[in-house]
Design an enzyme around this catalytic site. Structure first.
Site, PDB file in Angstrom:
ATOM      1  N   LYS A  27     -12.960  -1.542   6.119  1.00 16.09           N
ATOM      2  CA  LYS A  27     -12.282  -2.502   6.996  1.00 16.09           C
ATOM      3  C   LYS A  27     -12.838  -2.423   8.415  1.00 16.09           C
ATOM      4  O   LYS A  27     -13.376  -3.397   8.910  1.00 16.09           O
ATOM      5  CB  LYS A  27     -10.778  -2.266   6.971  1.00 16.09           C
ATOM      6  CG  LYS A  27     -10.101  -2.885   5.756  1.00 16.09           C
ATOM      7  CD  LYS A  27      -9.663  -1.910   4.718  1.00 16.09           C
ATOM      8  CE  LYS A  27      -9.160  -2.609   3.456  1.00 16.09           C
ATOM      9  NZ  LYS A  27      -8.355  -1.717   2.629  1.00 16.09           N
ATOM     10  N   TRP A  30       0.827  -1.213   0.000  1.00 13.29           N
ATOM     11  CA  TRP A  30       0.000   0.000   0.000  1.00 13.29           C
ATOM     12  C   TRP A  30       0.852   1.251   0.000  1.00 13.29           C
ATOM     13  O   TRP A  30       0.502   2.250  -0.633  1.00 13.29           O
ATOM     14  CB  TRP A  30      -1.014  -0.007   1.147  1.00 13.29           C
ATOM     15  CG  TRP A  30      -2.141  -0.948   0.850  1.00 13.29           C
ATOM     16  CD1 TRP A  30      -2.419  -2.118   1.472  1.00 13.29           C
ATOM     17  CD2 TRP A  30      -3.122  -0.814  -0.205  1.00 13.29           C
ATOM     18  NE1 TRP A  30      -3.508  -2.727   0.886  1.00 13.29           N
ATOM     19  CE2 TRP A  30      -3.960  -1.950  -0.140  1.00 13.29           C
ATOM     20  CE3 TRP A  30      -3.361   0.135  -1.193  1.00 13.29           C
ATOM     21  CZ2 TRP A  30      -5.026  -2.149  -1.022  1.00 13.29           C
ATOM     22  CZ3 TRP A  30      -4.422  -0.053  -2.074  1.00 13.29           C
ATOM     23  CH2 TRP A  30      -5.238  -1.189  -1.985  1.00 13.29           C
ATOM     24  N   ASP A  76      -2.023   6.598   6.331  1.00 16.46           N
ATOM     25  CA  ASP A  76      -3.077   5.780   5.719  1.00 16.46           C
ATOM     26  C   ASP A  76      -3.481   4.712   6.740  1.00 16.46           C
ATOM     27  O   ASP A  76      -2.851   3.670   6.849  1.00 16.46           O
ATOM     28  CB  ASP A  76      -2.555   5.132   4.437  1.00 16.46           C
ATOM     29  CG  ASP A  76      -3.574   4.189   3.808  1.00 16.46           C
ATOM     30  OD1 ASP A  76      -4.689   4.036   4.370  1.00 16.46           O
ATOM     31  OD2 ASP A  76      -3.254   3.591   2.758  1.00 16.46           O
TER      32      ASP A  76
HETATM   33  C1  LIG Z   1      -7.824  -1.212   1.542  1.00 16.38           C
HETATM   34  C2  LIG Z   1      -6.678  -0.236   1.605  1.00 16.38           C
HETATM   35  C3  LIG Z   1      -6.540   0.823   0.695  1.00 16.38           C
HETATM   36  C4  LIG Z   1      -7.453   0.992  -0.507  1.00 16.38           C
HETATM   37  O1  LIG Z   1      -8.693   1.425  -0.206  1.00 16.38           O
HETATM   38  P1  LIG Z   1      -9.743   1.742  -1.374  1.00 16.38           P
HETATM   39  O2  LIG Z   1     -10.902   2.223  -0.607  1.00 16.38           O
HETATM   40  O3  LIG Z   1      -9.978   0.476  -2.127  1.00 16.38           O
HETATM   41  O4  LIG Z   1      -9.159   2.793  -2.244  1.00 16.38           O
HETATM   42  C5  LIG Z   1      -5.493   1.700   0.857  1.00 16.38           C
HETATM   43  N1  LIG Z   1      -4.623   1.566   1.868  1.00 16.38           N
HETATM   44  C6  LIG Z   1      -4.713   0.551   2.756  1.00 16.38           C
HETATM   45  C7  LIG Z   1      -3.710   0.452   3.866  1.00 16.38           C
HETATM   46  C8  LIG Z   1      -5.740  -0.376   2.648  1.00 16.38           C
HETATM   47  O5  LIG Z   1      -5.831  -1.382   3.540  1.00 16.38           O
END
Ligand SMILES: *Cc1c(COP(=O)(O)O)cnc(C)c1O
Length: 358
Positions: free
Chosen positions: A194, A101, A170
């Site tokens: 999540k 990521w 993030d």
């Molecule tokens: C799931 C995830 C993303 C992507 O999220 P989207 O909503 O699909 O754009 C980005 N960073 C991390 C750490 C993730 O777990």
């Protein structure tokens, strides 16, 4: 019959939330219609939006001086919105690379600004995080971006980095998994799917002084000042997802808030790692101090058994245990809504499978 769903995202949601949504699906707040069918500008829906913002502030203890925004385009949208809002033309940005990521965030930021990778865990095969104090910001950087929890690698920071520039995180797969000191951050963002509800929204918590300097070319829906001024309703938001996010926040509050969440999550993760470590049949590749509480990748001694493991587990009511397509193996995502009973059922299955195949 509901199963234990170990998917990485979209992920399992609290049953209480789903049942409440079902009970009021066709007739919400005695309106004679569902929440999906009311105007986002109606008094009732604006109350949902305001209550969810208030709960984010309460649960995370967001200090004064931060905006709380609910945006579209997922966390991936923020990979480009952040440099457009926070990095003026000519500024560079710093990033820490701890895996898949991070790499996506870097690739997107490079479209807008020169990127300096101030720490990179490539040498470890992305199986750990940099040591505390091992990196700092570079000259001229507008901010430093990192990924506190790498959802695919199962690598998580056990500390918040100390840097001289605004810290951007993030938190998609770790938000609200435990208490957090928001004052350490310039910006926190997290896709909802999540720990916060269904897909469709991205939570952004941003320090007010960082807002208002967006590049001219920034799309209005990603311009933090325009979204802050409009209560994240410059355009029509995904109202059903927002409502479910609100119910999920109420569930977090009603089950004890982030302190209780953190204790439960730590207990679940400790149990699962202990079971993996106690066996010669299973292994987890991540350095012990960097093991994620939320995403637990594991391998079986003989990779030829992976398929059997995943299908046998599914037959036993343990769904979505295959690892990410880029790394293989297995992965158990054990977010807030996964109860300890689910982790125990997984461990029981792992023991049985080992006895059969070791
Ligand atoms: C799931 C995830 C993303 C992507 O999220 P989207 O909503 O699909 O754009 C980005 N960073 C991390 C750490 C993730 O777990």
């Amino acid at each position: 019959m509901r199963v234990y769903n170990f998917a990485a995202g979209p992920a399992t949601m609290p049953l209480d939330v789903l049942e409440q949504a079902r009970s009021e699906l066709t007739d919400w707040r005695s309106k004679g219609m569902s929440v999906m069918e009311v105007s986002h500008r109606s008094k009732d829906f604006v109350a949902v939006a305001e209550q969810s913002e208030a709960l984010v502030r309460e649960l995370l203890g967001v200090p004064a001086g931060y905006h709380v925004l609910f945006l579209q385009g997922g966390a991936t949208g923020q990979f480009s919105a952040i440099p457009q809002n926070l990095a003026p033309e000519g500024a560079s940005v710093d990033v820490v690379n701890t895996g898949a990521w991070s790499a996506k965030a870097i690739a997107e930021a490079e479209k807008y600004a020169p990127v300096t990778v101030v720490a990179d865990e490539a040498a470890s095969g992305y199986s750990t995080v940099p040591a505390q104090g091992a990196f700092g910001s570079s000259d001229g950087a507008a901010y430093l971006h990192y990924t506190p929890n790498e959802t695919i690698g199962g690598v998580e920071f056990g500390y918040v980095p100390e840097v001289d520039v605004p810290l951007v995180a993030d938190m998609s797969s770790t938000i609200m998994s435990r208490p957090l000191d928001v004052s350490r951050f310039g910006l926190i963002y997290a896709g909802a799917q999540k720990n916060l509800g269904p897909a469709g929204l991205c939570l952004v918590i941003v320090r007010e002084d960082l807002v208002g300097h967006a590049r001219q070319s920034t799309p209005s829906v990603w311009d933090y000042s325009r979204m802050a001024a409009s209560g994240s309703m410059l355009n029509t938001p995904p109202t059903f997802g927002w409502y479910l996010l609100g119910l999920t926040l109420e569930w977090i509050r009603d089950t004890g808030g982030l302190q209780a969440m953190g204790e439960r999550n730590k207990a679940k993760a400790d149990r699962l790692y202990a079971a993996i470590d106690a066996s010669d049949f299973y292994s987890n590749p991540v350095a012990p101090q960097a093991r994620s509480w939320m995403n637990v990748p594991f391998l079986v001694a003989d990779p030829a058994l992976e398929k059997d493991f995943v299908s046998g587990a599914a037959a036993a009511g343990l769904a979505n245990l295959e690892g990410h397509r880029s790394v293989g193996g297995m992965r158990a995502s054990i977010y807030n809504a996964m109860p300890m009973e689910g982790v125990e059922a997984l461990i029981d299955f792992m023991k049985e499978f080992e006895q059969k195949h070791a």
